[in-house]
Motif scaffolding. Structure first.
Motif, PDB file in Angstrom:
ATOM      1  N   MET A   1      -7.640   5.540  -2.157  1.00  0.00           N
ATOM      2  CA  MET A   1      -8.297   4.451  -2.886  1.00  0.00           C
ATOM      3  C   MET A   1      -8.059   3.129  -2.134  1.00  0.00           C
ATOM      4  N   LYS A   2      -9.022   2.226  -2.257  1.00  0.00           N
ATOM      5  CA  LYS A   2      -8.877   0.923  -1.604  1.00  0.00           C
ATOM      6  C   LYS A   2      -8.036   0.015  -2.522  1.00  0.00           C
ATOM      7  N   VAL A   3      -6.923  -0.455  -2.005  1.00  0.00           N
ATOM      8  CA  VAL A   3      -5.974  -1.184  -2.858  1.00  0.00           C
ATOM      9  C   VAL A   3      -5.684  -2.565  -2.269  1.00  0.00           C
ATOM     10  N   ALA A   4      -5.864  -3.608  -3.063  1.00  0.00           N
ATOM     11  CA  ALA A   4      -5.479  -4.966  -2.642  1.00  0.00           C
ATOM     12  C   ALA A   4      -4.043  -5.203  -3.091  1.00  0.00           C
ATOM     13  N   VAL A   5      -3.153  -5.392  -2.134  1.00  0.00           N
ATOM     14  CA  VAL A   5      -1.728  -5.559  -2.451  1.00  0.00           C
ATOM     15  C   VAL A   5      -1.406  -7.059  -2.432  1.00  0.00           C
ATOM     16  N   PHE A   6      -1.087  -7.611  -3.595  1.00  0.00           N
ATOM     17  CA  PHE A   6      -0.794  -9.051  -3.685  1.00  0.00           C
ATOM     18  C   PHE A   6       0.707  -9.323  -3.550  1.00  0.00           C
ATOM     19  N   SER A   7       1.021 -10.595  -3.256  1.00  0.00           N
ATOM     20  CA  SER A   7       2.421 -11.063  -3.119  1.00  0.00           C
ATOM     21  C   SER A   7       3.196 -10.227  -2.102  1.00  0.00           C
ATOM     22  N   THR A   8       2.525  -9.884  -1.005  1.00  0.00           N
ATOM     23  CA  THR A   8       3.175  -9.009  -0.014  1.00  0.00           C
ATOM     24  C   THR A   8       4.207  -9.774   0.807  1.00  0.00           C
ATOM     25  N   LYS A   9       5.402  -9.224   0.855  1.00  0.00           N
ATOM     26  CA  LYS A   9       6.437  -9.717   1.766  1.00  0.00           C
ATOM     27  C   LYS A   9       6.559  -8.687   2.888  1.00  0.00           C
ATOM     28  N   PRO A  10       7.149  -9.082   4.019  1.00  0.00           N
ATOM     29  CA  PRO A  10       7.247  -8.126   5.142  1.00  0.00           C
ATOM     30  C   PRO A  10       7.874  -6.794   4.718  1.00  0.00           C
ATOM     31  N   TYR A  11       8.912  -6.854   3.857  1.00  0.00           N
ATOM     32  CA  TYR A  11       9.573  -5.604   3.469  1.00  0.00           C
ATOM     33  C   TYR A  11       8.665  -4.746   2.583  1.00  0.00           C
ATOM     34  N   ASP A  12       7.776  -5.365   1.789  1.00  0.00           N
ATOM     35  CA  ASP A  12       6.839  -4.568   0.978  1.00  0.00           C
ATOM     36  C   ASP A  12       5.945  -3.737   1.885  1.00  0.00           C
ATOM     37  N   LYS A  13       5.455  -4.418   2.931  1.00  0.00           N
ATOM     38  CA  LYS A  13       4.516  -3.755   3.853  1.00  0.00           C
ATOM     39  C   LYS A  13       5.195  -2.558   4.520  1.00  0.00           C
ATOM     40  N   VAL A  14       6.435  -2.771   4.971  1.00  0.00           N
ATOM     41  CA  VAL A  14       7.170  -1.692   5.660  1.00  0.00           C
ATOM     42  C   VAL A  14       7.308  -0.477   4.747  1.00  0.00           C
ATOM     43  N   PHE A  15       7.768  -0.698   3.521  1.00  0.00           N
ATOM     44  CA  PHE A  15       8.044   0.435   2.627  1.00  0.00           C
ATOM     45  C   PHE A  15       6.750   1.066   2.097  1.00  0.00           C
ATOM     46  N   LEU A  16       5.738   0.243   1.800  1.00  0.00           N
ATOM     47  CA  LEU A  16       4.477   0.812   1.285  1.00  0.00           C
ATOM     48  C   LEU A  16       3.752   1.596   2.384  1.00  0.00           C
ATOM     49  N   GLU A  17       3.764   1.071   3.609  1.00  0.00           N
ATOM     50  CA  GLU A  17       3.078   1.800   4.692  1.00  0.00           C
ATOM     51  C   GLU A  17       3.780   3.123   4.978  1.00  0.00           C
ATOM     52  N   ALA A  18       5.104   3.115   4.930  1.00  0.00           N
ATOM     53  CA  ALA A  18       5.837   4.372   5.179  1.00  0.00           C
ATOM     54  C   ALA A  18       5.501   5.393   4.094  1.00  0.00           C
ATOM     55  N   ALA A  19       5.499   4.958   2.838  1.00  0.00           N
ATOM     56  CA  ALA A  19       5.217   5.898   1.736  1.00  0.00           C
ATOM     57  C   ALA A  19       3.762   6.352   1.763  1.00  0.00           C
ATOM     58  N   ASN A  20       2.873   5.518   2.301  1.00  0.00           N
ATOM     59  CA  ASN A  20       1.442   5.840   2.297  1.00  0.00           C
ATOM     60  C   ASN A  20       1.100   6.984   3.249  1.00  0.00           C
ATOM     61  N   ALA A  21       2.027   7.355   4.105  1.00  0.00           N
ATOM     62  CA  ALA A  21       1.790   8.498   4.997  1.00  0.00           C
ATOM     63  C   ALA A  21       1.493   9.749   4.162  1.00  0.00           C
ATOM     64  N   ASN A  22       2.033   9.810   2.958  1.00  0.00           N
ATOM     65  CA  ASN A  22       1.803  10.976   2.084  1.00  0.00           C
ATOM     66  C   ASN A  22       0.571  10.814   1.201  1.00  0.00           C
ATOM     67  N   HIS A  23      -0.102   9.675   1.266  1.00  0.00           N
ATOM     68  CA  HIS A  23      -1.206   9.428   0.323  1.00  0.00           C
ATOM     69  C   HIS A  23      -2.510   9.008   0.997  1.00  0.00           C
ATOM     70  N   GLU A  24      -2.397   8.245   2.065  1.00  0.00           N
ATOM     71  CA  GLU A  24      -3.559   7.754   2.818  1.00  0.00           C
ATOM     72  C   GLU A  24      -4.507   6.889   1.983  1.00  0.00           C
ATOM     73  N   HIS A  25      -3.940   6.008   1.190  1.00  0.00           N
ATOM     74  CA  HIS A  25      -4.778   5.000   0.531  1.00  0.00           C
ATOM     75  C   HIS A  25      -5.096   3.911   1.553  1.00  0.00           C
ATOM     76  N   ASP A  26      -6.155   3.162   1.261  1.00  0.00           N
ATOM     77  CA  ASP A  26      -6.543   2.073   2.163  1.00  0.00           C
ATOM     78  C   ASP A  26      -5.892   0.784   1.632  1.00  0.00           C
ATOM     79  N   LEU A  27      -4.712   0.471   2.157  1.00  0.00           N
ATOM     80  CA  LEU A  27      -3.951  -0.676   1.648  1.00  0.00           C
ATOM     81  C   LEU A  27      -4.317  -1.943   2.422  1.00  0.00           C
ATOM     82  N   VAL A  28      -4.721  -2.977   1.700  1.00  0.00           N
ATOM     83  CA  VAL A  28      -5.014  -4.267   2.338  1.00  0.00           C
ATOM     84  C   VAL A  28      -4.016  -5.272   1.758  1.00  0.00           C
ATOM     85  N   PHE A  29      -3.234  -5.900   2.649  1.00  0.00           N
ATOM     86  CA  PHE A  29      -2.119  -6.732   2.197  1.00  0.00           C
ATOM     87  C   PHE A  29      -2.494  -8.213   2.148  1.00  0.00           C
ATOM     88  N   PHE A  30      -2.182  -8.850   1.024  1.00  0.00           N
ATOM     89  CA  PHE A  30      -2.354 -10.299   0.886  1.00  0.00           C
ATOM     90  C   PHE A  30      -0.989 -10.905   0.587  1.00  0.00           C
TER      91      PHE A  30
END
Ligand code: NAI
Length: 335
Positions: free
Chosen positions: A1-30
Motif C-alpha cells: 500500500m502507498k503510505v505517507a509517513v509523517f513526522s519522520t526522523k532519521p531513526y524512523d526511516k531506518v527501522f521502518l525501511e528494515a521492517a518493510n523488507a517483509n511487506h513491500e509497502h510503498d513508504l514515502v517519508f515526510f
C-alpha cells in the motif's frame, strides 16, 4: 500500500525501511508533522502513518479523506490526538501499536524516580565542577515506601513489578484491575486513597476526556505533602500551572515528566539556539526537584523494531481485509 509517513526522523526511516523488507509497502517519508497546513501532502495515499504529535482532528481528517486516505496507522500506543468519532464518520480505519515495549517506558519511569530521589542529575553536574558537597542531595529509601499507580495496563504492570523489587507497597487505581497484579499484592483502591497514601505517584493511564487534568486542584489537595509525581503517559493528565503552584508550595516534592501538555511545539526538535517561548515550560525548568525528558521513554532499540514491524503488519492486515486486534474503535474511549 502507498503510505505517507509523517513526522519522520532519521531513526524512523531506518527501522521502518528494515521492517518493510517483509511487506513491500510503498513508504514515502515526510519530515513535517501532519497538520492542517500539511494535510494536502497525503492526497492520493490510501494510508498515512502518524506519530504522537501529528494532528488528526476533524478538519485534518476531512482533508485527508477527500484525498482518498482511508487508513491511519499510528506508530504509537496513545491515540488521544485522533478524533475517533470523525474518523468513524469518514469511514476511516485507525490502527495503533498497543504494546511495543512496556519495559522501555516502565524502565524510564523508574529511572526518573531514582534520579529525582537521589539527585543524580544535580550530582552529575556538581562532580564535574569539582563540587563534592552532599548538601541538597539527601534522598530516601524506596524500600517500604508506598507507590501509587494510576492505570495498570501494559506499562503500569511492569512499573509495579519493578517497584515491588525495591520492597515498595503498591496501591493502584484502574477501572479494569489486572487480576495478575492482585495476586502480586497490588492493592486496588479508589483515586482518593491513591492520591492521599502515595509517597510516589506514577501515571500510566491514557489521556481521555475523563483523565484530562486528572492531576488538578482536587488531586493536588489530596496528595501527600512532599510526594513524588511522575508522568510518562500524556502531558495533559496534569494541569501544569497548578502543578507549578504545588511545587512552589512544596506540596509536590519531586516532579518527573517525559511528556508535557504543549509538547507538540517543543519535543523531538533541536531548539537549543532559540529563545524559549513557552513560559510555563521555562518555569518548570527552574526547579531543582523537577526532571524533564523530551518524550523519550519509548526510545529503545527493541521498541523501535517492534513499532516498525507492528505498524507495517497492521497496514498489511487492513490491506488484505484481515482482522487485527490493533484497530482503535470508539468503544476504547469508554472506561
Ligand atoms: P494500556 O492500554 O495497556 O493501559 C492503560 C490502562 O489505563 C488500562 O489498564 C486502562 O484500564 C487504564 N485506564 C483507562 N482509563 C483510566 C482511568 N480513567 N483511570 C485510571 N486508569 C485508566 O496502555 P499502556 O501501553 O500501559 O500505555 C499507557 C499510556 O502510556 C498510553 O496511553 C500512552 O499515553 C503512554 N505512553 C507513553 C510513552 C512514552 O514514550 N512516554 C510510550 C508509550 C505509551
Amino acid at each position: 500500500m502507498k503510505v505517507a509517513v509523517f513526522s519522520t526522523k532519521p531513526y524512523d526511516k531506518v527501522f521502518l525501511e528494515a521492517a518493510n523488507a517483509n511487506h513491500e509497502h510503498d513508504l514515502v517519508f515526510f519530515e513535517t508533522h501532519l497538520t492542517g497546513d500539511t494535510a494536502a501532502l497525503a492526497s492520493g495515499f490510501p494510508a498515512i502513518c502518524a506519530f504522537v504529535n501529528d494532528q488528526l482532528d476533524e478538519p485534518v481528517l476531512r482533508v485527508i479523506a477527500d484525498g482518498k486516505t482511508r487508513l491511519i496507522a499510528l506508530r504509537c500506543a496513545g491515540f488521544n490526538n485522533v478524533d475517533l468519532a470523525a474518523a468513524h464518520d469518514l469511514s476511516m480505519t485507525v490502527v495503533r501499536v498497543p504494546a511495543y515495549s512496556p519495559h522501555a517506558v516502565a524502565e524510564h519511569t523508574v529511572g526518573l524516580m531514582l534520579t529525582l530521589n537521589r539527585n543524580i542529575h544535580r550530582a552529575y553536574n556538581r562532580v564535574r565542577e569539582g563540587n563534592f558537597a552532599l548538601d541538597g542531595l539527601l534522598g530516601f529509601d524506596f524500600n517500604n515506601q508506598t507507590v501509587g499507580i494510576i492505570g495498570t495496563g501494559q506499562i503500569g504492570t511492569v512499573v509495579a513489578q519493578i517497584m515491588k523489587g525495591f520492597g515498595c507497597h503498591l496501591i493502584a487505581y484502574d477501572p479494569f484491575p489486572n487480576p495478575a497484579l492482585v495476586e502480586f499484592n497490588v492493592n486496588y483502591t479508589d483515586l482518593f486513597e491513591v492520591f492521599s497514601e502515595s509517597d510516589i505517584l506514577t501515571l500510566h493511564c491514557p489521556l481521555t476526556p475523563k483523565t484530562h487534568h486528572l492531576i488538578g486542584a482536587q488531586a493536588l489537595q489530596e496528595m501527600k505533602p512532599g510526594a513524588m509525581l511522575i508522568n510518562t503517559s500524556r502531558g495533559a493528565l496534569l494541569d501544569t500551572q497548578l502543578v507549578i503552584d504545588a511545587l512552589k508550595s512544596g506540596r509536590i516534592g519531586h516532579l518527573g515528566l517525559d511528556v508535557y501538555e504543549e509538547e507538540a511545539d517543543l519535543f523531538f526538535e533541536d531548539l537549543s539556539d532559540r529563545v524559549m517561548q513557552d513560559d510555563v515550560f521555562a518555569r518548570l525548568l527552574t526547579f531543582p526537584n523537577v526532571l524533564i525528558t523530551g518524550h523519550q521513554a519509548f526510545f529503545t532499540h527493541n521498541a523501535l523494531e517492534q513499532i516498525a514491524s507492528t505498524t507495517l503488519a497492521n497496514i498489511t492486515a487492513i490491506e488484505r481485509g484481515e482482522p487485527t486486534l490493533n484497530e482503535v474503535t470508539l468503544e476504547r474511549l469508554k472506561g
